[in-house]
Motif scaffolding. Structure first.
Motif, PDB file in Angstrom:
ATOM      1  N   VAL A  65     -12.852 -30.204 140.985  1.00 31.80           N
ATOM      2  CA  VAL A  65     -12.816 -28.870 142.048  1.00 31.80           C
ATOM      3  C   VAL A  65     -11.049 -29.362 141.874  1.00 31.80           C
ATOM      4  CG1 VAL A  65     -14.786 -29.847 143.378  1.00 31.80           C
ATOM      5  CG2 VAL A  65     -12.180 -30.736 143.933  1.00 31.80           C
ATOM      6  N   ASN A  66     -11.022 -27.653 142.274  1.00 33.17           N
ATOM      7  CA  ASN A  66      -9.609 -27.336 142.665  1.00 33.17           C
ATOM      8  C   ASN A  66      -9.043 -27.537 141.608  1.00 33.17           C
ATOM      9  OD1 ASN A  66      -9.651 -27.307 145.450  1.00 33.17           O
ATOM     10  ND2 ASN A  66      -9.186 -29.740 145.113  1.00 33.17           N
ATOM     11  N   GLY A  67      -9.777 -26.783 139.935  1.00 34.05           N
ATOM     12  CA  GLY A  67      -9.403 -26.716 138.661  1.00 34.05           C
ATOM     13  C   GLY A  67      -9.359 -27.648 137.627  1.00 34.05           C
ATOM     14  N   SER A  68     -10.156 -27.134 136.845  1.00 30.59           N
ATOM     15  CA  SER A  68     -10.053 -28.509 135.875  1.00 30.59           C
ATOM     16  C   SER A  68     -10.405 -27.945 134.108  1.00 30.59           C
ATOM     17  CB  SER A  68     -10.756 -29.576 135.747  1.00 30.59           C
ATOM     18  OG  SER A  68     -11.997 -28.639 136.182  1.00 30.59           O
ATOM     19  N   GLY A  69      -9.926 -28.192 133.617  1.00 31.38           N
ATOM     20  CA  GLY A  69      -9.747 -27.529 131.983  1.00 31.38           C
ATOM     21  C   GLY A  69     -10.009 -28.848 131.175  1.00 31.38           C
ATOM     22  N   CYS A  70      -9.961 -27.989 130.003  1.00 29.89           N
ATOM     23  CA  CYS A  70     -10.218 -29.070 128.082  1.00 29.89           C
ATOM     24  C   CYS A  70     -10.043 -27.886 127.094  1.00 29.89           C
ATOM     25  CB  CYS A  70     -11.458 -29.724 127.980  1.00 29.89           C
ATOM     26  SG  CYS A  70     -12.274 -28.907 127.839  1.00 29.89           S
ATOM     27  N   SER A  71      -9.495 -28.801 126.127  1.00 26.87           N
ATOM     28  CA  SER A  71      -9.750 -28.159 124.469  1.00 26.87           C
ATOM     29  C   SER A  71     -10.058 -29.593 124.383  1.00 26.87           C
ATOM     30  CB  SER A  71      -7.735 -28.347 124.452  1.00 26.87           C
ATOM     31  OG  SER A  71      -7.079 -27.692 125.106  1.00 26.87           O
ATOM     32  N   ILE A  72     -10.823 -28.386 123.457  1.00 33.24           N
ATOM     33  CA  ILE A  72     -11.471 -29.301 122.170  1.00 33.24           C
ATOM     34  C   ILE A  72     -10.549 -29.028 120.330  1.00 33.24           C
ATOM     35  CG2 ILE A  72     -13.064 -29.337 120.127  1.00 33.24           C
ATOM     36  CD1 ILE A  72     -13.725 -30.004 122.800  1.00 33.24           C
ATOM     37  N   GLY A  73      -9.860 -30.223 119.973  1.00 30.55           N
ATOM     38  CA  GLY A  73      -9.506 -30.172 118.863  1.00 30.55           C
ATOM     39  C   GLY A  73     -10.454 -30.468 117.131  1.00 30.55           C
ATOM     40  N   LEU A  74      -9.927 -30.038 116.007  1.00 28.86           N
ATOM     41  CA  LEU A  74     -10.354 -30.425 115.291  1.00 28.86           C
ATOM     42  C   LEU A  74      -9.879 -31.208 114.126  1.00 28.86           C
ATOM     43  CD1 LEU A  74     -12.652 -29.978 113.180  1.00 28.86           C
ATOM     44  CD2 LEU A  74     -11.314 -27.824 112.337  1.00 28.86           C
ATOM     45  N   LEU A  75     -10.029 -32.244 113.493  1.00 28.79           N
ATOM     46  CA  LEU A  75      -8.852 -33.211 112.939  1.00 28.79           C
ATOM     47  C   LEU A  75     -10.191 -33.269 111.556  1.00 28.79           C
ATOM     48  CD1 LEU A  75      -9.879 -34.790 115.388  1.00 28.79           C
ATOM     49  CD2 LEU A  75      -8.046 -36.199 114.137  1.00 28.79           C
ATOM     50  N   ARG A  76      -9.477 -33.388 110.186  1.00 30.31           N
ATOM     51  CA  ARG A  76     -10.096 -33.600 109.154  1.00 30.31           C
ATOM     52  C   ARG A  76      -9.486 -35.294 109.079  1.00 30.31           C
ATOM     53  NH1 ARG A  76      -5.916 -32.180 104.858  1.00 30.31           N
ATOM     54  NH2 ARG A  76      -6.116 -29.910 105.641  1.00 30.31           N
ATOM     55  N   GLY A  77     -10.360 -35.906 108.551  1.00 29.74           N
ATOM     56  CA  GLY A  77      -9.935 -36.893 108.858  1.00 29.74           C
ATOM     57  C   GLY A  77      -9.753 -37.921 110.173  1.00 29.74           C
ATOM     58  N   SER A  78      -7.940 -38.568 109.470  1.00 24.23           N
ATOM     59  CA  SER A  78      -7.149 -38.824 111.154  1.00 24.23           C
ATOM     60  C   SER A  78      -5.830 -37.801 111.450  1.00 24.23           C
ATOM     61  CB  SER A  78      -6.474 -40.021 110.743  1.00 24.23           C
ATOM     62  OG  SER A  78      -5.745 -40.457 109.708  1.00 24.23           O
ATOM     63  N   ASN A  79      -6.577 -36.400 110.494  1.00 24.38           N
ATOM     64  CA  ASN A  79      -4.991 -35.312 110.779  1.00 24.38           C
ATOM     65  C   ASN A  79      -5.384 -34.059 111.623  1.00 24.38           C
ATOM     66  OD1 ASN A  79      -3.125 -36.887 109.558  1.00 24.38           O
ATOM     67  ND2 ASN A  79      -3.722 -36.221 107.973  1.00 24.38           N
ATOM     68  N   PHE A  80      -4.810 -33.766 112.507  1.00 21.88           N
ATOM     69  CA  PHE A  80      -5.448 -32.389 113.421  1.00 21.88           C
ATOM     70  C   PHE A  80      -5.149 -31.209 112.355  1.00 21.88           C
ATOM     71  CE2 PHE A  80      -5.048 -34.317 117.389  1.00 21.88           C
ATOM     72  CZ  PHE A  80      -6.417 -34.508 118.213  1.00 21.88           C
ATOM     73  N   ILE A  81      -5.959 -29.994 112.678  1.00 25.00           N
ATOM     74  CA  ILE A  81      -6.204 -29.165 111.204  1.00 25.00           C
ATOM     75  C   ILE A  81      -5.865 -27.695 112.710  1.00 25.00           C
ATOM     76  CG2 ILE A  81      -6.763 -30.017 109.400  1.00 25.00           C
ATOM     77  CD1 ILE A  81      -9.481 -28.539 109.870  1.00 25.00           C
ATOM     78  N   HIS A  82      -6.480 -28.321 113.626  1.00 25.35           N
ATOM     79  CA  HIS A  82      -6.199 -27.069 115.281  1.00 25.35           C
ATOM     80  C   HIS A  82      -6.425 -28.242 116.078  1.00 25.35           C
ATOM     81  CE1 HIS A  82      -7.911 -24.059 117.616  1.00 25.35           C
ATOM     82  NE2 HIS A  82      -8.521 -25.140 118.501  1.00 25.35           N
ATOM     83  N   LYS A  83      -5.239 -28.336 117.305  1.00 24.92           N
ATOM     84  CA  LYS A  83      -4.981 -28.611 118.138  1.00 24.92           C
ATOM     85  C   LYS A  83      -4.183 -27.666 118.717  1.00 24.92           C
ATOM     86  CE  LYS A  83      -2.730 -33.144 120.120  1.00 24.92           C
ATOM     87  NZ  LYS A  83      -1.565 -34.044 118.974  1.00 24.92           N
ATOM     88  N   PRO A  84      -5.294 -27.462 120.196  1.00 26.79           N
ATOM     89  CA  PRO A  84      -4.119 -27.005 121.363  1.00 26.79           C
ATOM     90  C   PRO A  84      -3.538 -28.264 122.097  1.00 26.79           C
ATOM     91  CG  PRO A  84      -6.338 -25.989 121.707  1.00 26.79           C
ATOM     92  CD  PRO A  84      -6.636 -27.376 120.169  1.00 26.79           C
ATOM     93  N   GLY A  85      -2.468 -27.272 123.355  1.00 29.78           N
ATOM     94  CA  GLY A  85      -2.414 -28.769 123.760  1.00 29.78           C
ATOM     95  C   GLY A  85      -2.381 -28.458 125.280  1.00 29.78           C
ATOM     96  N   PRO A  86      -3.300 -29.460 125.645  1.00 28.34           N
ATOM     97  CA  PRO A  86      -4.310 -29.797 127.419  1.00 28.34           C
ATOM     98  C   PRO A  86      -2.918 -29.703 127.703  1.00 28.34           C
ATOM     99  CG  PRO A  86      -4.498 -31.005 125.995  1.00 28.34           C
ATOM    100  CD  PRO A  86      -3.643 -30.455 124.618  1.00 28.34           C
ATOM    101  N   SER A  87      -1.640 -30.622 128.210  1.00 27.85           N
ATOM    102  CA  SER A  87      -0.988 -30.316 129.128  1.00 27.85           C
ATOM    103  C   SER A  87       0.311 -29.638 128.914  1.00 27.85           C
ATOM    104  CB  SER A  87      -0.231 -31.893 128.637  1.00 27.85           C
ATOM    105  OG  SER A  87       0.225 -31.682 127.574  1.00 27.85           O
ATOM    106  N   THR A  88       0.294 -28.631 127.832  1.00 28.04           N
ATOM    107  CA  THR A  88       1.209 -27.665 127.816  1.00 28.04           C
ATOM    108  C   THR A  88       0.654 -26.626 128.988  1.00 28.04           C
ATOM    109  OG1 THR A  88       1.427 -27.255 126.123  1.00 28.04           O
ATOM    110  CG2 THR A  88       2.515 -28.975 126.359  1.00 28.04           C
ATOM    111  N   GLY A  89      -0.852 -26.339 129.208  1.00 30.66           N
ATOM    112  CA  GLY A  89      -1.452 -25.137 128.959  1.00 30.66           C
ATOM    113  C   GLY A  89      -2.156 -24.330 128.110  1.00 30.66           C
ATOM    114  N   HIS A  90      -2.550 -24.703 126.861  1.00 28.11           N
ATOM    115  CA  HIS A  90      -2.961 -24.381 126.237  1.00 28.11           C
ATOM    116  C   HIS A  90      -3.799 -25.020 126.127  1.00 28.11           C
ATOM    117  CE1 HIS A  90       1.111 -22.353 124.333  1.00 28.11           C
ATOM    118  NE2 HIS A  90       1.419 -23.494 125.042  1.00 28.11           N
TER     119      HIS A  90
END
Length: 152
Positions: A65-90
Protein backbone atom coordinates in the motif's frame (compact mmCIF):
# COMPACT_ATOMS: atom_id res chain seq x y z
CA UNK A 1 21.08 -11.10 -48.14
CA UNK A 2 21.41 -14.60 -49.61
CA UNK A 3 21.14 -17.71 -47.43
CA UNK A 4 22.95 -21.04 -47.87
CA UNK A 5 20.13 -22.34 -50.10
CA UNK A 6 20.50 -19.39 -52.46
CA UNK A 7 17.32 -17.65 -51.25
CA UNK A 8 17.39 -13.87 -51.41
CA UNK A 9 16.03 -12.02 -48.37
CA UNK A 10 15.22 -8.36 -48.99
CA UNK A 11 15.54 -5.79 -46.23
CA UNK A 12 12.62 -6.08 -43.83
CA UNK A 13 11.99 -9.76 -44.62
CA UNK A 14 11.33 -11.85 -41.51
CA UNK A 15 13.78 -14.75 -41.62
CA UNK A 16 12.72 -16.59 -38.47
CA UNK A 17 10.55 -16.22 -35.38
CA UNK A 18 11.18 -17.79 -31.97
CA UNK A 19 8.77 -17.60 -29.03
CA UNK A 20 9.02 -18.57 -25.38
CA UNK A 21 6.71 -18.30 -22.38
CA UNK A 22 6.69 -18.64 -18.62
CA UNK A 23 3.95 -18.94 -16.01
CA UNK A 24 6.21 -19.31 -12.98
CA UNK A 25 5.77 -16.58 -10.38
CA UNK A 26 8.79 -14.51 -9.42
CA UNK A 27 9.12 -12.09 -6.50
CA UNK A 28 11.05 -8.82 -6.69
CA UNK A 29 11.52 -6.54 -3.66
CA UNK A 30 14.72 -4.70 -4.45
CA UNK A 31 15.72 -1.81 -6.71
CA UNK A 32 18.27 -4.22 -8.17
CA UNK A 33 17.01 -5.99 -11.29
CA UNK A 34 16.49 -9.77 -11.13
CA UNK A 35 15.26 -12.44 -13.55
CA UNK A 36 11.54 -12.87 -14.24
CA UNK A 37 12.00 -16.28 -15.88
CA UNK A 38 11.04 -14.91 -19.30
CA UNK A 39 13.81 -15.79 -21.77
CA UNK A 40 14.20 -16.67 -25.45
CA UNK A 41 17.19 -17.76 -27.56
CA UNK A 42 17.59 -17.11 -31.28
CA UNK A 43 20.48 -17.96 -33.60
CA UNK A 44 20.57 -15.34 -36.37
CA UNK A 45 21.34 -16.67 -39.84
CA UNK A 46 23.15 -13.47 -40.81
CA UNK A 47 25.41 -11.16 -38.80
CA UNK A 48 23.81 -8.19 -40.57
CA UNK A 49 20.31 -9.05 -39.36
CA UNK A 50 18.40 -7.10 -36.75
CA UNK A 51 16.38 -8.90 -34.06
CA UNK A 52 12.98 -7.50 -33.11
CA UNK A 53 12.17 -8.38 -29.49
CA UNK A 54 8.60 -8.16 -28.21
CA UNK A 55 7.98 -9.08 -24.57
CA UNK A 56 4.74 -8.96 -22.62
CA UNK A 57 5.22 -9.41 -18.89
CA UNK A 58 1.85 -10.51 -17.50
CA UNK A 59 0.47 -10.78 -14.00
CA UNK A 60 2.56 -7.97 -12.57
CA UNK A 61 1.23 -7.33 -9.07
CA UNK A 62 2.20 -4.46 -6.81
CA UNK A 63 1.49 -5.77 -3.34
CA UNK A 64 2.20 -2.94 -0.95
CA UNK A 65 0.00 0.00 0.00
CA UNK A 66 0.90 3.71 -0.09
CA UNK A 67 2.50 3.51 -3.50
CA UNK A 68 4.71 1.00 -5.16
CA UNK A 69 5.94 0.40 -8.66
CA UNK A 70 8.30 -1.57 -10.82
CA UNK A 71 10.33 -1.52 -13.98
CA UNK A 72 11.04 -4.24 -16.52
CA UNK A 73 14.42 -4.32 -18.23
CA UNK A 74 15.53 -6.27 -21.31
CA UNK A 75 18.92 -7.95 -21.59
CA UNK A 76 20.90 -9.52 -24.41
CA UNK A 77 23.01 -12.08 -22.62
CA UNK A 78 24.09 -10.34 -19.42
CA UNK A 79 23.95 -6.81 -20.85
CA UNK A 80 20.98 -4.47 -20.57
CA UNK A 81 19.66 -3.11 -23.86
CA UNK A 82 16.64 -1.47 -22.16
CA UNK A 83 16.87 -0.44 -18.52
CA UNK A 84 14.57 2.06 -16.82
CA UNK A 85 15.97 3.25 -13.50
CA UNK A 86 13.45 2.34 -10.79
CA UNK A 87 15.27 4.06 -7.93
CA UNK A 88 15.35 7.35 -9.84
CA UNK A 89 11.68 7.38 -10.71
CA UNK A 90 11.85 6.07 -14.26
CA UNK A 91 9.38 3.33 -13.47
CA UNK A 92 7.07 1.72 -15.98
CA UNK A 93 4.25 0.83 -13.62
CA UNK A 94 3.25 2.75 -10.51
CA UNK A 95 0.18 2.87 -8.32
CA UNK A 96 -0.93 4.34 -5.02
CA UNK A 97 -3.53 1.58 -4.63
CA UNK A 98 -2.73 -1.72 -2.95
CA UNK A 99 -2.79 -5.01 -4.83
CA UNK A 100 -2.68 -3.38 -8.28
CA UNK A 101 -2.34 -5.77 -11.24
CA UNK A 102 -1.07 -5.01 -14.69
CA UNK A 103 1.20 -6.00 -17.54
CA UNK A 104 4.27 -4.44 -19.05
CA UNK A 105 5.46 -4.56 -22.65
CA UNK A 106 8.81 -4.00 -24.30
CA UNK A 107 9.38 -3.73 -28.05
CA UNK A 108 12.93 -3.16 -29.22
CA UNK A 109 14.87 -3.60 -32.47
CA UNK A 110 18.32 -4.92 -31.59
CA UNK A 111 21.51 -5.27 -33.62
CA UNK A 112 23.36 -8.27 -32.13
CA UNK A 113 25.84 -8.45 -35.07
CA UNK A 114 26.36 -12.20 -34.68
CA UNK A 115 25.35 -15.60 -36.00
CA UNK A 116 25.85 -17.19 -32.57
CA UNK A 117 22.98 -18.23 -30.29
CA UNK A 118 21.74 -15.06 -28.60
CA UNK A 119 19.61 -15.05 -25.46
CA UNK A 120 17.20 -12.27 -24.51
CA UNK A 121 15.49 -12.06 -21.13
CA UNK A 122 13.53 -9.71 -18.91
CA UNK A 123 14.38 -8.60 -15.39
CA UNK A 124 12.22 -6.73 -12.89
CA UNK A 125 13.08 -4.22 -10.17
CA UNK A 126 10.85 -2.78 -7.47
CA UNK A 127 10.56 1.00 -7.32
CA UNK A 128 11.18 0.86 -3.56
CA UNK A 129 13.38 -1.55 -1.62
CA UNK A 130 11.32 -3.98 0.49
CA UNK A 131 8.10 -3.40 -1.51
CA UNK A 132 6.97 -6.67 -3.09
CA UNK A 133 6.32 -6.93 -6.82
CA UNK A 134 5.30 -10.21 -8.43
CA UNK A 135 5.53 -11.29 -12.07
CA UNK A 136 3.23 -14.09 -13.31
CA UNK A 137 1.54 -13.64 -9.91
CA UNK A 138 0.30 -16.89 -8.40
CA UNK A 139 1.48 -18.86 -11.46
CA UNK A 140 -1.84 -17.76 -13.03
CA UNK A 141 -0.48 -15.64 -15.87
CA UNK A 142 1.59 -16.49 -18.93
CA UNK A 143 4.22 -14.02 -20.07
CA UNK A 144 5.55 -14.22 -23.62
CA UNK A 145 8.70 -13.10 -25.42
CA UNK A 146 9.17 -13.21 -29.19
CA UNK A 147 12.41 -12.79 -31.14
CA UNK A 148 12.15 -12.12 -34.90
CA UNK A 149 15.20 -12.05 -37.14
CA UNK A 150 14.76 -9.30 -39.76
CA UNK A 151 16.93 -9.08 -42.89
CA UNK A 152 18.80 -5.82 -43.53
Amino acid sequence: TIDSSGNVHKAGFVIQVVQATTSTQTLHNSTTYSDTGLTVTITPKFSTSKVLIMAKQKGVRLEDVNGSGCSIGLLRGSNFIHKPGPSTGHHQFFSSDSHMYGELEITLLDDPSTTSATTYKTQCASYYSSKNVYCQQGNNFTSVIIAMEVAQ
